[in-house]
Enzyme design. Structure first.
Site, PDB file in Angstrom:
ATOM      1  N   VAL A  14      26.517  13.128 -13.293  1.00  0.00           N
ATOM      2  CA  VAL A  14      27.617  13.191 -14.770  1.00  0.00           C
ATOM      3  C   VAL A  14      28.460  13.653 -14.473  1.00  0.00           C
ATOM      4  O   VAL A  14      29.635  13.337 -15.222  1.00  0.00           O
ATOM      5  CB  VAL A  14      26.899  14.453 -15.406  1.00  0.00           C
ATOM      6  CG1 VAL A  14      27.721  15.314 -16.945  1.00  0.00           C
ATOM      7  CG2 VAL A  14      25.467  14.405 -16.006  1.00  0.00           C
ATOM      8  N   GLU A 129      28.414  19.598 -25.508  1.00  0.00           N
ATOM      9  CA  GLU A 129      27.627  17.939 -26.826  1.00  0.00           C
ATOM     10  C   GLU A 129      27.100  17.499 -25.304  1.00  0.00           C
ATOM     11  O   GLU A 129      25.908  17.466 -25.838  1.00  0.00           O
ATOM     12  CB  GLU A 129      29.117  17.676 -27.096  1.00  0.00           C
ATOM     13  CG  GLU A 129      28.673  15.982 -27.731  1.00  0.00           C
ATOM     14  CD  GLU A 129      28.386  16.441 -29.144  1.00  0.00           C
ATOM     15  OE1 GLU A 129      28.345  17.024 -29.800  1.00  0.00           O
ATOM     16  OE2 GLU A 129      26.961  16.306 -29.035  1.00  0.00           O
ATOM     17  N   VAL A 132      22.849  18.509 -24.784  1.00  0.00           N
ATOM     18  CA  VAL A 132      21.276  18.392 -25.729  1.00  0.00           C
ATOM     19  C   VAL A 132      21.748  16.184 -26.239  1.00  0.00           C
ATOM     20  O   VAL A 132      22.543  15.831 -27.085  1.00  0.00           O
ATOM     21  CB  VAL A 132      20.961  18.697 -27.705  1.00  0.00           C
ATOM     22  CG1 VAL A 132      19.834  18.236 -28.087  1.00  0.00           C
ATOM     23  CG2 VAL A 132      21.183  19.607 -26.907  1.00  0.00           C
ATOM     24  N   ILE A 136      24.958  11.537 -27.825  1.00  0.00           N
ATOM     25  CA  ILE A 136      24.651  11.473 -28.737  1.00  0.00           C
ATOM     26  C   ILE A 136      25.733  12.944 -30.055  1.00  0.00           C
ATOM     27  O   ILE A 136      25.091  13.602 -28.998  1.00  0.00           O
ATOM     28  CB  ILE A 136      23.294  10.864 -29.653  1.00  0.00           C
ATOM     29  CG1 ILE A 136      22.429  10.412 -29.176  1.00  0.00           C
ATOM     30  CG2 ILE A 136      22.921  11.803 -31.134  1.00  0.00           C
ATOM     31  CD1 ILE A 136      20.508  10.865 -29.079  1.00  0.00           C
ATOM     32  N   GLY A 187      19.873   7.727 -12.527  1.00  0.00           N
ATOM     33  CA  GLY A 187      20.938   8.396 -12.839  1.00  0.00           C
ATOM     34  C   GLY A 187      20.516   9.655 -14.074  1.00  0.00           C
ATOM     35  O   GLY A 187      21.232  10.060 -14.568  1.00  0.00           O
ATOM     36  N   ASP A 201      12.650  20.401 -19.746  1.00  0.00           N
ATOM     37  CA  ASP A 201      14.427  19.866 -19.892  1.00  0.00           C
ATOM     38  C   ASP A 201      14.203  19.617 -20.967  1.00  0.00           C
ATOM     39  O   ASP A 201      15.475  20.060 -22.047  1.00  0.00           O
ATOM     40  CB  ASP A 201      14.954  18.735 -18.956  1.00  0.00           C
ATOM     41  CG  ASP A 201      15.475  17.930 -19.800  1.00  0.00           C
ATOM     42  OD1 ASP A 201      16.559  18.451 -19.341  1.00  0.00           O
ATOM     43  OD2 ASP A 201      16.036  16.901 -19.679  1.00  0.00           O
ATOM     44  N   LYS A 205      16.215  22.177 -24.333  1.00  0.00           N
ATOM     45  CA  LYS A 205      17.015  21.428 -25.461  1.00  0.00           C
ATOM     46  C   LYS A 205      16.877  21.673 -26.969  1.00  0.00           C
ATOM     47  O   LYS A 205      17.227  22.234 -27.891  1.00  0.00           O
ATOM     48  CB  LYS A 205      17.565  19.978 -25.686  1.00  0.00           C
ATOM     49  CG  LYS A 205      17.123  19.481 -23.914  1.00  0.00           C
ATOM     50  CD  LYS A 205      18.094  18.143 -23.638  1.00  0.00           C
ATOM     51  CE  LYS A 205      18.311  16.946 -22.501  1.00  0.00           C
ATOM     52  NZ  LYS A 205      17.928  15.582 -22.018  1.00  0.00           N
TER      53      LYS A 205
HETATM   54  N1  HSE Z   1      16.956  14.478 -16.969  1.00  0.00           N
HETATM   55  C1  HSE Z   1      17.665  14.133 -18.178  1.00  0.00           C
HETATM   56  C2  HSE Z   1      17.358  13.370 -19.139  1.00  0.00           C
HETATM   57  C3  HSE Z   1      19.096  14.234 -18.375  1.00  0.00           C
HETATM   58  O1  HSE Z   1      16.955  13.025 -18.655  1.00  0.00           O
HETATM   59  O2  HSE Z   1      17.535  13.002 -20.002  1.00  0.00           O
HETATM   60  C4  HSE Z   1      20.508  14.754 -19.673  1.00  0.00           C
HETATM   61  O3  HSE Z   1      20.025  15.904 -19.608  1.00  0.00           O
END
Ligand code: HSE
Length: 430
Positions: A14, A129, A132, A136, A187, A201, A205
């Site tokens: 990132v 931003e 999540v 977007i 990535g 994850d 979110k």
């Molecule tokens: N590891 C997360 C994904 C990155 O694959 O969506 C973005 O938050």
């Protein structure tokens, strides 16, 4: 032209995406805002690692506090990820009067309330931003253009890694492990992809979305969460026969003054707008009482899409600094609702069993289900596709039921001599 100075904590996927976005679009940013954003320091603990971009090594620092305590820096951009030390870094930056931009969903889901309060107390902006939906602008939309709505439903595909894996397994019959490696190479995945594939994850979110959409504080640990590690090609193929595709969904509904929410793989009908969201794309589908159904779609992972969101926040802060309007800005996260939180509500389910191939079994199973009040909407029995041990797959879609009731019924069925195994239980969204 005014210059705003920024320091970036972390130059992984990132971080490089953010730096590249700034390099790529510097002239455009200056032209449209009259502001130049200069990155004066970057925390990089591995300065010799090739990041695939050109950065003047003189701006690298080894200690986060060289950035956090730098009186020249206006914006601290936290991109190291993980809860700690990221939360402490952000809190200390805020206390030092820095505006903070972060992509850190784990830290926000866990400590968003504290960080937001601290930012308000110190008159600085906390923007997130990129936390999540990657590129977007969902947070922007929810905290501005959509404020006129009362929302009743959120359905989101908000993890690019798992959506990429499920897409490749569905479209190419690819193997889970091989596609996960591809997602890491591109990535999309976190440094430790366990959080991606186990659904944590997505829970982070969803926790952020629950604050923005419903004003409730629900820590991710209280969101029933299931990832995609148990999803296999057999279930993907059966889902397909039922006219559905399997997606890892974040779901939340407002029902009778309560918020139901969960994260789990879900069969969705092919005609649902979320069904065609593939690869690393994310989408957030909402129902508001004014706007009706609305869906946001874009790349949810990857250096540049995420960098786009981070830089968008940096620009918003730079413009606010210029207008001197940042300091009374409204907090984005909110926890002001008296809606009660509850876990997973009633849902439809797909269930696959392996059973002996003999008469009377179906009747026995359906009468057991009947005692639990579970109705069968559809059923498939493939006697021609026997399992290796000569058992046959029985595949159902049930009408709405509570998960606890379903689990009890499955426990009872597991003890029948003719039921070899309960192979899969997957939520269905109609
Ligand atoms: N590891 C997360 C994904 C990155 O694959 O969506 C973005 O938050």
């Amino acid at each position: 032209m005014k210059t705003v100075k920024a320091g970036i904590l972390g130059i992984g996927n990132v971080g490089t995406g953010t730096y590249r976005t700034l390099q790529l679009n510097r002239d455009k940013i200056i032209e449209s805002t009259g502001m130049d954003i200069e990155v004066t320091k970057i925390l990089n603990r591995h300065p010799d690692r090739d990041r695939g971009i050109t950065i003047d090594k003189n701006i690298y620092v080894q200690d986060a506090y060289d950035i956090i305590n730098d009186p020249e820096i206006d914006i601290v951009v936290e991109l190291i990820g993980g809860i700690e030390p990221a939360t402490t870094f952000m809190a200390d930056a805020i206390k030092n009067g820095k505006h903070v931009v972060t992509a850190n969903k784990a830290a926000l889901a866990e400590h968003g309330k504290m960080l937001q309060k601290l930012a308000t107390q110190n008159g600085v902006m906390l923007r997130f931003e990129a936390s999540v939906g990657g590129g977007i602008p969902i947070i922007n939309a929810l905290t501005s253009a959509l404020l006129s709505n009362d929302f009743t439903e959120i359905l989101g595909i908000v993890n690019g890694t798992t959506n990429y894996i499920l897409t490749k397994m569905t479209e190419d019959g690819a193997d889970y492990e091989a596609v996960l490696k591809e997602a890491q190479a591109k990535g999309f995945a976190e440094a430790d992809p366990t959080g991606d594939v186990e659904g944590n994850d997505v829970a982070n979110k969803l926790s952020i979305l629950l604050s923005l959409v419903f004003g409730v504080e629900v820590p991710p640990s209280r969101i029933p969460t299931q990832g995609i590690t148990a999803i296999n090609k057999t279930d993907i193929a059966y889902a397909n026969k039922f006219g559905c595709t399997i997606k890892l969904l974040a779901a939340a509904k407002k029902v009778d003054g309560k918020v139901e929410c969960d994260v789990q793989p879900t069969l969705i009908p092919e005609e649902h707008p979320l069904a065609s969201v593939n690869n690393e794309f994310n989408a957030i589908f909402l129902h508001g009482n004014a706007v009706d159904d609305i869906m946001f779609y874009g790349k949810g992972a990857g250096p540049l899409p995420t960098g786009s969101a981070v830089v968008g926040d940096m620009i918003a802060i730079a413009v606010a600094i210029d207008k001197q309007s940042a300091f009374d800005s409204k907090p984005l996260l909110r926890y002001d609702s008296d809606l009660e939180y509850m876990g997973e509500g009633k849902n439809q389910y797909y269930v696959r069993l392996s059973v002996d191939d003999m008469p009377g079994i179906l009747g026995n199973i359906s009468s057991t289900l009947g005692r639990y009040g579970i109705g069968i909407e559809s059923m498939m029995q493939s006697t021609h596709s026997k399992n290796a041990d000569e058992t046959v797959p029985l595949v159902f879609i049930f009408y709405e039921t509570n998960r606890e009731v379903l689990d009890e019924a499955m426990e009872e069925l597991k003890n029948r001599s003719f039921v070899k195994s309960v192979d899969s239980v997957i939520r269905v969204e109609k």
